[in-house]
Design an enzyme around this catalytic site. Structure first.
Site, PDB file in Angstrom:
ATOM      1  CB  CYS A  71      34.234  12.205  62.463  1.00 12.31           C
ATOM      2  SG  CYS A  71      35.086  13.435  63.408  1.00 12.31           S
ATOM      3  CD  GLN A  72      39.188   5.621  62.900  1.00 17.12           C
ATOM      4  OE1 GLN A  72      39.885   6.103  62.001  1.00 17.12           O
ATOM      5  NE2 GLN A  72      39.102   4.322  63.086  1.00 17.12           N
TER       6      GLN A  72
END
Ligand SMILES: C[S@@+](CC[C@H](N)C(=O)[O-])C[C@H]1O[C@@H](n2cnc3c(N)ncnc32)[C@H](O)[C@@H]1O
Length: 383
Positions: A71-72
């Protein structure tokens, strides 16, 4: 059917595919420990340990793409360029591979927070990118506790299948025996395309189920699978005689004595005591008559205290494996310390097995076949 596994970690998707008779032919992860575990367990699969962006052109043809991507956050520079712009992110590598290889199906996994991050703009970007390249997208928030695992772990599963025509769409993550809790009136609007919303118009948190196609989406908050109790509890998966190193020393015990008794359940997790002055989960002592809180890769969680048979200890690496639904010895070729991180990061195979099966089993229920829903026809006019 052939699958590839991106951001493969220790192979949560891979184990699910194995059980469904799907052959995983290619996998990638940048992490050294994860790769060591993967290669030991699945020696026949081509596994590349490196940055995925350096290997996009090597990905072989496949029918199913899987991946629990990190999750960036998308950069604010990216945002200014519009919601289609995912350049330079790890998510972009997924879109690129899908575009290049056109697999029939994909199943992606991420944390619940993805639905609400940055007022939904993050998820909007992801859905818009995936639904603009010829795939019908459906997502659903699932909890490991509904798949025979003793853990409160909510994850967003995003599925897609390639389709040429809106007439072929059929949501597959709402099986018949699960629709009793769904409000049929809200479900009806799924087939009224005038109710679908453009991603560019959406500025809030996304609901726990929805679908998207061609840059538009519709979402509904549906109730969890069943509102029933978990089918597995922590006490059922405990190791019989854990090593002394998992028990707490006198210092910790003293602090525990100063705690306040709570004895209540929170999201299925039994909380026995809270440390005085701090009711945060991190300072709690858990019981084993409920499920475990979400396992994570962060070290502080690995030292969480449990009261088990009158003693206080942390969970063992083997218990972590069982709580996530992996074989006990899956990570045996790396240190106990590192095993916690890898299990904490993994996807429970049972949870994605359900999603892959629903998606790829074309005999799955079509929404229009659900009893009690008037027969309404699909129209492609709004697209
Ligand atoms: C959430 S974990 C996925 C875990 C996996 N689903 C499993 O069952 O173990 C994300 C993974 O992405 C990997 N990763 C991060 N950056 C990467 C990159 N640039 N290229 C390839 N893999 C990467 C991490 O090492 C990590 O194992």
């Amino acid at each position: 059917m052939k699958a590839i596994e991106l951001f493969a970690g220790i192979g949560g998707f891979r184990l699910a595919c194995d059980e469904l008779g799907i052959d995983t032919i290619w996998a990638n992860d940048i992490d050294k420990n994860a790769s060591k575990v993967y290669r030991q367990n699945f020696p026949t699969t081509i596994h590349i340990q490196d940055d995925i962006n350096a290997h996009l052109a090597e990905v072989p043809d496949h029918d199913l793409l899987t991946g629990g991507f990190p999750c960036q956050p998308f950069s604010s520079a990216g945002k200014k360029l519009g919601i289609n712009d995912v350049r330079g992110t790890l998510f972009a590598s997924i879109v690129e591979i899908i575009n290049l290889k056109q697999p029939k199906f994909f199943v992606l996994e991420n944390v619940k927070r993805l639905l609400s991050m940055d007022n939904g703009s993050h998820f909007s970007t992801i859905l818009n990118a995936l639904s603009s390249i010829g795939y019908f997208i459906e997502w659903r928030l699932l909890n490991a506790t509904n798949f025979g695992l003793p853990q409160n772990r909510e994850r967003v599963i995003i599925t897609g299948y390639r389709t040429e025509s809106i007439k072929e769409i059929s949501p597959r993550l709402l099986p018949k025996n699960d629709t009793r809790n769904v409000n049929y009136l809200s479900l009806k609007k799924v087939y009224d395309f005038s109710k679908w919303v453009n991603f560019s118009q959406h500025k809030s948190k996304f609901k726990n189920w929805g679908c998207a196609y061609n840059g538009k989406f519709i979402d509904i908050d549906i109730q969890d699978f069943s509102m029933s109790l978990p089918t597995k509890y922590l006490y059922q998966i405990l190791e019989k005689n854990p090593d002394n190193s998992f028990f707490f020393n006198e210092d910790t015990k003293k602090r525990i004595e100063e705690s306040i008794e709570v004895n209540r359940y929170y999201n299925g997790v039994e909380i026995r005591y809270n440390q005085k002055g701090g009711a945060r989960m991190g300072y709690s002592i858990f019981g084993v008559r409920g499920v475990a809180p979400t396992l994570t890769s962060s070290t502080s969680r690995h030292y969480e205290r449990y009261e088990i048979d009158g003693a206080y200890r942390r969970l063992t690496n083997v218990e972590y494996a069982r709580i996530q639904g992996f074989p006990d010895n899956h990570c045996q070729n790396i240190s106990v310390y590192d095993q916690y991180v890898l299990f904490g990061n993994a996807v429970p195979p049972a949870l994605v097995k359900w999603a892959i099966n629903q998606l790829t089993n074309t005999n799955g229920l079509r929404l229009a076949q659900i009893e009690n829903i008037d027969d309404f026809t699909l129209t492609a006019s709004s697209f």
